[in-house]
Motif scaffolding. Structure first.
Motif, short mmCIF file in Angstrom:
data_model
loop_
_atom_site.label_atom_id
_atom_site.label_comp_id
_atom_site.label_asym_id
_atom_site.label_seq_id
_atom_site.Cartn_x
_atom_site.Cartn_y
_atom_site.Cartn_z
N ALA A 2 0.81 -1.23 0.00
CA ALA A 2 0.00 0.00 0.00
C ALA A 2 0.83 1.27 0.00
CB ALA A 2 -0.93 -0.01 1.21
N ALA A 3 2.15 1.16 -0.12
CA ALA A 3 3.02 2.34 -0.07
C ALA A 3 2.75 3.26 -1.25
CB ALA A 3 4.47 1.90 -0.06
N HIS A 4 2.81 4.57 -1.00
CA HIS A 4 2.74 5.55 -2.09
C HIS A 4 3.53 6.78 -1.68
CE1 HIS A 4 -0.38 8.10 -0.10
NE2 HIS A 4 -0.79 6.94 0.40
N PRO A 5 4.09 7.50 -2.63
CA PRO A 5 4.99 8.62 -2.31
C PRO A 5 4.26 9.80 -1.68
CG PRO A 5 4.55 8.53 -4.67
CD PRO A 5 3.96 7.29 -4.09
N ILE A 6 4.98 10.51 -0.79
CA ILE A 6 4.49 11.74 -0.18
C ILE A 6 5.42 12.86 -0.66
CG2 ILE A 6 3.96 12.97 1.95
CD1 ILE A 6 2.28 10.46 1.53
N LEU A 7 4.86 13.91 -1.21
CA LEU A 7 5.68 14.99 -1.74
C LEU A 7 6.47 15.67 -0.61
CD1 LEU A 7 3.17 16.66 -4.24
CD2 LEU A 7 5.05 15.08 -4.75
N ASN A 33 -2.88 21.54 2.10
CA ASN A 33 -1.50 21.56 1.58
C ASN A 33 -0.55 20.67 2.36
OD1 ASN A 33 -1.58 23.19 3.87
ND2 ASN A 33 0.17 24.41 3.18
N LEU A 34 -1.03 20.01 3.42
CA LEU A 34 -0.21 19.10 4.21
C LEU A 34 -0.97 17.78 4.38
CD1 LEU A 34 1.13 21.47 7.03
CD2 LEU A 34 2.33 20.74 4.96
N LEU A 35 -0.22 16.73 4.73
CA LEU A 35 -0.80 15.41 4.92
C LEU A 35 -0.39 14.81 6.26
CD1 LEU A 35 -0.15 13.78 1.42
CD2 LEU A 35 -2.33 14.65 2.26
N THR A 36 -1.35 14.31 7.01
CA THR A 36 -1.04 13.52 8.20
C THR A 36 -1.00 12.05 7.78
OG1 THR A 36 -3.35 13.13 8.79
CG2 THR A 36 -2.31 15.14 9.66
N LEU A 37 -0.61 11.18 8.70
CA LEU A 37 -0.61 9.75 8.42
C LEU A 37 -2.01 9.29 8.03
CD1 LEU A 37 0.48 6.86 8.45
CD2 LEU A 37 0.22 6.85 10.94
N GLU A 38 -3.02 9.85 8.66
CA GLU A 38 -4.40 9.45 8.38
C GLU A 38 -4.89 9.94 7.02
OE1 GLU A 38 -3.41 9.02 12.48
OE2 GLU A 38 -3.32 10.81 11.21
N ASP A 39 -4.09 10.77 6.36
CA ASP A 39 -4.43 11.22 5.01
C ASP A 39 -3.76 10.35 3.94
OD1 ASP A 39 -6.01 13.50 5.78
OD2 ASP A 39 -4.14 14.49 6.36
N THR A 40 -2.97 9.36 4.37
CA THR A 40 -2.41 8.40 3.43
C THR A 40 -3.40 7.24 3.27
OG1 THR A 40 -1.28 7.08 5.13
CG2 THR A 40 -0.08 8.98 4.21
#
Length: 305
Positions: free
Chosen positions: A113-118, A141-148
């Motif tokens: 399930a891995a995907h890149p985070i900018l 404009n930001l991502l938490t772990l729960e947004d992956t």
């Protein structure tokens, strides 16, 4: 015809009786041994009686639904097989003692399930869950772990299995105080480590200044994420110490706990900055609301509510 003497008959009877007794004793020993062996193979009856709530109802349907939403609406560029991800997730804990889960159990899931985070998009948090997720939802404009993907799928859910069968345990699961190696704790620690390892550029952190210690070593942020940031990829950590607008400030950028965090981060060759009650400079540019329906949650969402 020679008649058998009475003494011979008595002797033969004793031999037969003795043989029968031996057979009965051996039979009893075999049965007893089988019972003991069977009890050793079966898990203790109390193993499934945990203090925590059971797995979330309709766990499979919820996780698959979230996966489909994420890969088709939230991040349609992400190409993932939701059914394979579910199977990898289930295989990590099914038919296993829920107090004996390892990171290796979840490793296939993390890779699948891995995907890149900018770069410059990572937001870590501790004791500010509601605020951090309001922030990323509104600001975008930001991502938490729960947004992956994995964080989105598992957020707020409970799950465990049992070593005695291949079913999901909907009756009870271990509370985190009962055992450290439970399915949820191991999952979130490994997911947090993976998320931190993938961070690059500037890492933002939202901490709660309305509690006695904004930074705590034993938190997932303090014990996992801080130590798995890669200094070769991360050059700056920006700390935001947020305070409840309805309460008193208990901790701040000048407190001992933040100074301890600063020492750890700078000791890992990562630059450090801290700001109390950060307000986003583009707050006034929030999404247009219908006339007369200004969303107060957005206006105050930069503070711990």
């Amino acid at each position: 015809m020679v008649r058998e003497s009475s003494s011979h008959r008595r002797q033969r009877c004793r031999c037969l009786l003795l043989s029968l007794t031996v057979i009965l004793i051996l039979g009893a020993v075999v049965v007893l041994a089988a019972v003991i062996f069977a009890k050793k193979k079966d898990p203790p009856a109390e193993l499934s009686q945990w203090k925590g709530s059971g797995s979330t109802g309709n766990l499979k349907e919820i996780m698959l639904g979230r996966c489909f939403i994420y890969t088709r609406i939230v991040n349609p560029e992400l190409r993932s097989d939701c059914l394979k991800i579910w199977e990898a997730f289930k295989n990590a804990f099914i038919s296993k003692n829920p107090c004996d889960i390892t990171e290796q159990d979840y490793q296939p899931l993390m890779e699948l399930a891995a995907h890149p985070i900018l770069c410059n998009k990572t937001l870590l948090w501790s004791k500010t869950s509601e605020l951090a997720h309001k922030y990323t939802k509104v600001q975008g404009n930001l991502l938490t772990l729960e947004d992956t993907l994995l964080g989105y799928m598992a957020d707020g859910l409970t799950w465990c299995g049992s070593p005695s069968n291949s079913e999901i345990n909907y009756e009870s699961c271990p509370h985190w105080r009962e055992c450290a190696n439970n399915p949820s704790s191991i999952f979130w620690k490994l997911a947090s480590r993976t998320f931190a390892e993938s961070a690059c550029g500037v890492v933002h952190v939202m901490l709660n200044g309305s509690i006695s210690h904004a930074f705590v070593n034993s938190s997932i942020f303090g014990s996992v994420e801080v130590h798995h940031l890669n200094p070769k990829k991360v050059h700056l950590m920006k700390i935001w110490v947020m305070h409840n607008i309805r309460g008193q400030s208990s901790d701040s950028c000048s407190s001992s706990s933040i100074k301890e965090l600063k020492s750890i981060i700078e000791g890992r060759n990562i630059a450090f900055s801290c700001k109390d009650d950060h307000r986003w400079s583009n707050l006034s540019r929030r999404r247009q609301e219908p006339a007369g329906q200004v969303n107060e949650a957005k206006v105050y969402s930069w503070f711990w509510l």
